[in-house]
Structures are given as structure tokens and as C-alpha cells.
Design an enzyme around this catalytic site. Structure first.
Site, PDB file in Angstrom:
ATOM      1  NE  ARG A   1      -2.149  -0.419   3.465  1.00 20.32           N
ATOM      2  CZ  ARG A   1      -2.571  -0.651   4.686  1.00 20.32           C
ATOM      3  NH1 ARG A   1      -3.824  -0.725   4.946  1.00 20.32           N
ATOM      4  NH2 ARG A   1      -1.709  -0.792   5.703  1.00 20.32           N
TER       5      ARG A   1
ATOM      6  CE  LYS B   1       4.265 -18.518  13.221  1.00 24.28           C
ATOM      7  NZ  LYS B   1       4.807 -17.482  14.097  1.00 24.28           N
TER       8      LYS B   1
ATOM      9  CG  HIS C   1      11.516 -18.709  10.496  1.00 21.67           C
ATOM     10  ND1 HIS C   1      10.376 -18.527  11.223  1.00 21.67           N
ATOM     11  CD2 HIS C   1      12.543 -18.511  11.352  1.00 21.67           C
ATOM     12  CE1 HIS C   1      10.705 -18.221  12.458  1.00 21.67           C
ATOM     13  NE2 HIS C   1      12.006 -18.209  12.576  1.00 21.67           N
TER      14      HIS C   1
ATOM     15  CD  GLU D   1      11.348 -15.851  20.599  1.00 24.68           C
ATOM     16  OE1 GLU D   1      11.796 -15.220  19.637  1.00 24.68           O
ATOM     17  OE2 GLU D   1      10.128 -15.952  20.832  1.00 24.68           O
TER      18      GLU D   1
ATOM     19  CG  ASP E   1       4.378 -16.363  17.846  1.00 21.11           C
ATOM     20  OD1 ASP E   1       4.169 -16.108  16.648  1.00 21.11           O
ATOM     21  OD2 ASP E   1       5.393 -15.962  18.459  1.00 21.11           O
TER      22      ASP E   1
ATOM     23  CG  HIS F   1       8.216 -22.045  14.596  1.00 18.40           C
ATOM     24  ND1 HIS F   1       8.109 -21.964  13.231  1.00 18.40           N
ATOM     25  CD2 HIS F   1       8.068 -20.775  15.045  1.00 18.40           C
ATOM     26  CE1 HIS F   1       7.911 -20.700  12.883  1.00 18.40           C
ATOM     27  NE2 HIS F   1       7.882 -19.962  13.972  1.00 18.40           N
TER      28      HIS F   1
ATOM     29  CE  LYS G   1       7.610 -13.603  21.412  1.00 13.03           C
ATOM     30  NZ  LYS G   1       8.464 -13.711  20.229  1.00 13.03           N
TER      31      LYS G   1
HETATM   32  C1  BG6 Z   1       8.241 -16.367  14.694  1.00 16.29           C
HETATM   33  C2  BG6 Z   1       7.374 -15.876  15.820  1.00 16.29           C
HETATM   34  O1  BG6 Z   1       7.545 -17.279  13.899  1.00 16.29           O
HETATM   35  O2  BG6 Z   1       9.401 -16.984  15.233  1.00 16.29           O
HETATM   36  C3  BG6 Z   1       8.157 -14.906  16.705  1.00 16.29           C
HETATM   37  O3  BG6 Z   1       6.228 -15.232  15.299  1.00 16.29           O
HETATM   38  C4  BG6 Z   1       9.429 -15.548  17.177  1.00 16.29           C
HETATM   39  O4  BG6 Z   1       7.361 -14.503  17.816  1.00 16.29           O
HETATM   40  C5  BG6 Z   1      10.212 -16.127  16.008  1.00 16.29           C
HETATM   41  O5  BG6 Z   1      10.203 -14.548  17.832  1.00 16.29           O
HETATM   42  C6  BG6 Z   1      11.392 -16.923  16.498  1.00 16.29           C
HETATM   43  O6  BG6 Z   1      12.212 -17.231  15.416  1.00 16.29           O
HETATM   44  P1  BG6 Z   1      13.764 -17.485  15.609  1.00 16.29           P
HETATM   45  O7  BG6 Z   1      14.233 -17.882  14.258  1.00 16.29           O
HETATM   46  O8  BG6 Z   1      14.342 -16.199  16.109  1.00 16.29           O
HETATM   47  O9  BG6 Z   1      13.879 -18.566  16.633  1.00 16.29           O
END
Ligand code: BG6
Length: 512
Positions: free
Chosen positions: A62, A169, A199, A237, A256, A261, A360
Site C-alpha cells: 500500500r 505464517k 522458517h 527467547e 505463535d 515450529h 518470551k
Molecule cells: C516467529 C514468531 O515465527 O518466530 C516470533 O512469530 C518468534 O514470535 C520467532 O520470535 C522466532 O524465530 P527465531 O528464528 O528467532 O527462533
């Protein structure tokens, strides 16, 4: 080191060939993902000579930008997000292949314009009419974009030209919405054209799990309930929710991280050997093992699931509570920590708990899978000064340390029988060095090469949601009373320790 290098298996040429001609279209190109991950990943691919020469990118969003200002912006951002010195001619080559179109995703006229831009850019760069659409937008636009692309005739594959769509995602927010999204997009797309990205599967250390298990003969014979006591998966994290409060308030830690993952990590650890590395052979096995996870019944949620939210604390410096973060409601009930006890009811894994936790603002950034083996019989040591035996532990370290550790018992030198725990330690960097990577290189290259092995299939997404749905439902119905229940810079709420204590176990201490 030299001797070890000699033993490396070099993959034959076809595995390292650049992808064929391709035009990539990024929806949401003005966002964070494009500058932080996608453009650096394309640069890394180009550097590794894996990007085709006939390549271009059309960004669409946008934001009022022009092709010129888009190029300028990404060039500036690039310096910030690359950790090594820039190869300027290569970067210029890539930047010259970037184009931009301003538009709203729900406007049919935009897709007419996009069609015209694609025809022009395709001709200019010889991209052979192969289009890779990358949906890096808010999820509310996923099905809108797909159906608009279909209506504009931009999905039909004619004359050997391919069309593929990578979807970021979150894929749905529960089972019903994931099913609805699958239904919507498959009105326009064939399943083989859909690449649901995760990822985590782009991480080298995650991909190595399969090679570790199936490329060695010594682990697989002990990889089951006869030898393994339990598995612990930690994805911790130190960051908070940063600028993503709006998204995170709706998502929470469980949605999340777990059905996507963490379930992929479980699948790789627990699946049966696939019959080949073909996308569907691997994904069939993953789907099979994920389907064997026993659903957490509503009455078990209180004893098998734990949620937490961080309050203020310190980790080097003072940190605010979640409720004080940007775009977070002061009375938020969103969890920033989740732990589950999962059971896989099949012949390999029955009665072996998989404990998973993610949060987190924890004390350390670490992703690892710890496989704890059963304790050996003690009788032999009864008349010695050894008073207990420490079970073997295999730790697959995913990030930030990348390696594999095996803990075993050894005699402490001396006249009496005493035992210590020692580690065999393998670190990737020691053997292979480090190559700059965003984690998106393999995934983008695979999609260009039509290899969906590392992408989610509709059934694995749905099974992920179906396992966690009862937990989400119970949590929604019973708002948390104890939030916040852990401090920033700790390992999460006390209740998570009780989850394992009830089974006579404890979370492994990860050194800080
Ligand atoms: C993402 C989440 O998919 O993965 C985030 O939405 C998270 O909240 C992230 O921080 C973590 O990815 P990585 O590669 O830093 O472990």
C-alpha cells in the site's frame, strides 16, 4: 580438521544448480520481512550462484513508493542487515532487478496493473513467465490475494510456465480458520502450487536432524521407547514482543510457536524413516506421527498445559511487564509462555512424554531438543561409592549454539569407583565454519526448484491445530488468574516445573 574435511560428502552438481528463470512477486514488500530476510536471502543465493541470471522481483504494497525509492530504501536497509562486507557489484545487480507497484490487495484493478508489470518485467529479464508469489502480508489478505490473482488470470499455468505461492505464517488461528483458509485457497490453487512456509525448517540445524537420524546407523536402533525416557524441547527467547503487540495479543505464545515450529521439531525427531527425500515421502511420515499425538482432552488441560505471562524483571537491565508493552492491553490475558506435555501413541513412542516449552523474555535465547535416555540398572554399583547414575542425554542444539552434545558417565580417576558426567561435544562452526544465512535461502531456492519437502502440507497444518485446539478453548473459557506469573529474565512460571515434577522429572538446567 583436514582429515575430517576429506570425509565430507560433496553433493553432485544437480543439487547445487541455480534455479531456473523466475520472477518473484512480494506482497507486503514494504514490510520488515522483505528488508530483514528476503532481500538478504536473495543476495546470499546470488552470491552462492544459486539464483538464476534471469531473475527479478516485483514488490507490491500500500505504501506510496516508486521503483526508484524502493530500490534506494532497500539499498540503505541492506547495509544494516548484512553482517559481512557487501559485494557491491552483486548488490547492484540485485537492486537493478527490483520493481515496485503501489496498490491495495483487495482492488481488482491493481491485479490488472500487476499483470501488465509482470509481462513487461518478464520480457526485460527473460524470466520465462514463471511467477513465484510471496505473501508476506497480514494473514487476513492471504485468501483475498490468491483469489484476486486467480480472477486476473495470474495463477493459470500455461505453456510449461509455473505459478507458485509461498504463504507466511500464521496459517489460521485455530483448526476451523486453518481449514477455511485451505478451502479458500484451493479453489484457485492446486496443493502442489502452495508452499506454506515455516522458517524453522530453513535452519541448517533443523534440517540436520534427518541426516543425523537416518544418515548414521548408531542412533536409530535406540531411538524408541525402550531406550528413551523422555524428550524436552525448549524454544526460549530473551526478546519481548517488540513492535508486534497487535499481532501477539491475538496470537499468544502457544499459537505463535507450538503448532508450527515446535511441531515440526517433534515431527523430525519422532517420525519413521521416509522411503526417500521426496517431498511427499517426507511429509507423509511427518503427518503420520503428528496424527499419533494424543489430543489433550479438556479435563487434562489443567495438568498437561501451562501458560504464563511475564511481569517486570531484569536480564542485564530492567525490563517492563508484558502488560506495559506497546499495543498490549493493560489487563491482557495473552500468554507469553506455554508448556505442554505431549504423548505420541504409536509403537515407537507410547509412554514417552515430549515436554515442550516456549516463552518470551526468558533468561537465555536457546532452542534445543534434549533426548534423555533411560537410566541404566544400578545393581553393579551398589557396593561402590557411586550413589546414583546420571542417565545419558543427547542434546541437539539448534540455536544460537549449533551443535550436538552427548552426555555419558565416566569414572573419575582415582583409587575408588566414583562417577562423573562428561560430554562429547560437536559444534558446527568448528567443522564447517559459518556461512551468513537468514534461514530463508534454502526455502526460496527449494520453492524455485519445485521442492516442497521443507514446507507444510495442508494436513500437517490442520493436525497441528487440532492437537492444540482443546487447550486454546479451555484457556479462553477460563481466563488466567495469576498473570503475570514469571519475571522477565527467568525460566518461566513455577507451574511449568510442577508439570514435570508430577512425573518425577525436571526441566534440564540450561547453563546461562
Ligand atoms: C516467529 C514468531 O515465527 O518466530 C516470533 O512469530 C518468534 O514470535 C520467532 O520470535 C522466532 O524465530 P527465531 O528464528 O528467532 O527462533
Amino acid at each position: 580438521m583436514a582429515a575430517i574435511k576429506e570425509a565430507f560428502i560433496e553433493f553432485p552438481e544437480p543439487f547445487r544448480e541455480p534455479a531456473g528463470p523466475c520472477l518473484m512477486v512480494i506482497f507486503g514488500a514494504a514490510g520488515d520481512l522483505t528488508k530483514r530476510k528476503l532481500v538478504p536471502a536473495l543476495y546470499n543465493l546470488a552470491k552462492a550462484q544459486l539464483l538464476p541470471k534471469e531473475f527479478a522481483v516485483v514488490g507490491i504494497a500500500r505504501n506510496e513508493l516508486t521503483t526508484e525509492s524502493f530500490r534506494e530504501k532497500l539499498k540503505e536497509d541492506f547495509a544494516t542487515f548484512l553482517s559481512e562486507p557487501v559485494d557491491q557489484p552483486l548488490l547492484d545487480w540485485l537492486i537493478r532487478r527490483l520493481y515496485y507497484l503501489t496498490g491495495t490487495f483487495s482492488d481488482p484493478a491493481v491485479y490488472q496493473e500487476l499483470g501488465a508489470v509482470l509481462t513487461r518485467v518478464n520480457k526485460e529479464h527473460g524470466t520465462a513467465g514463471n511467477y513465484l508469489y510471496y505473501l508476506a502480508t497480514n494473514p487476513t489478505f492471504f485468501s483475498v490475494i490468491v483469489s484476486q490473482l486467480g480472477d486476473a488470470g495470474l495463477i493459470a499455468e500455461e505453456n510449461g510456465q509455473w505459478r507458485r505461492v509461498i504463504i507466511e505464517k500464521p496459517f489460521g488461528r485455530d483448526l476451523d480458520s486453518a481449514r477455511a483458509l485451505n478451502r479458500e485457497i484451493t479453489k484457485t490453487l492446486d496443493e502442489r502450487q502452495i508452499y506454506r512456509i515455516d522458517h524453522y525448517l530453513g535452519k541448517e540445524t533443523v534440517q540436520n536432524i534427518m541426516v543425523f537420524r537416518f544418515g548414521n546407523s548408531i542412533f536409530e536402533p535406540i531411538w524408541d521407547r525402550r531406550y528413551i525416557d523422555h524428550v524436552q524441547i525448549t524454544v526460549a527467547e530473551t526478546v519481548g514482543v517488540e513492535q508486534r503487540g497487535v499481532y501477539y495479543e491475538e496470537a499468544g505464545a502457544l499459537r505463535d510457536m507450538i503448532p508450527n515450529h515446535i511441531f515440526q521439531l517433534i515431527a523430525l525427531i519422532a517420525m519413521e524413516p521416509p522411503i526417500s527425500f521426496d517431498a511427499d515421502a517426507v511429509r507423509d511420515e511427518k503427518a503420520k506421527v503428528l496424527r499419533a499425538i494424543t489430543p489433550i482432552e479438556p479435563e487434562d488441560v489443567l495438568t498437561r498445559a501451562v501458560r504464563g505471562q511475564y511481569g517486570p524483571g531484569r536480564n542485564g537491565h530492567p525490563m517492563p511487564a508484558y502488560k506495559a508493552e506497546l499495543h498490549v492491553a493493560p489487563n491482557s490475558a495473552t500468554e507469553t509462555y506455554a508448556a505442554l506435555k505431549l504423548l505420541i501413541d504409536n509403537w515407537r513412542w507410547a509412554d514417552v512424554p515430549f515436554y515442550v516449552r516456549t516463552g518470551k523474555r526468558m533468561s537465555k535465547r536457546v532452542t534445543e531438543i534434549a533426548i534423555q535416555f533411560r537410566r541404566p540398572p544400578f545393581q553393579l554399583f551398589r557396593k561402590t561409592s557411586v550413589d546414583h547414575l546420571t542417565p545419558n542425554l543427547l542434546v541437539l542444539q539448534i540455536q544460537p549454539e549449533e551443535g550436538i552434545k552427548l552426555r555419558f558417565g565416566a569414572k573419575v580417576p582415582g583409587p575408588t569407583v566414583r562417577m562423573g558426567s562428561v560430554n562429547m561435544d560437536f559444534r558446527y562452526a568448528d567443522y564447517f565454519g559459518t556461512t551468513p544465512s537468514t534461514g530463508y535461502e534454502t526455502l526460496l531456492h527449494d520453492c524455485m526448484k519445485d521442492d516442497a519437502t521443507l514446507f507444510h502440507r495442508a494436513d500437517t497444518v490442520e493436525v497441528g491445530w487440532s492437537v492444540v485446539s482443546p487447550v486454546l478453548d479451555v484457556w479462553k473459557a477460563l481466563p488466567p488468574r495469576s498473570f503475570p506469573n514469571y519475571e522477565c529474565g527467568t525460566w518461566g512460571p513455577r507451574e511449568a516445573d510442577e508439570l514435570l515434577k508430577r512425573d518425577g522429572r525436571h526441566w534440564r538446567t540450561i547453563e546461562t
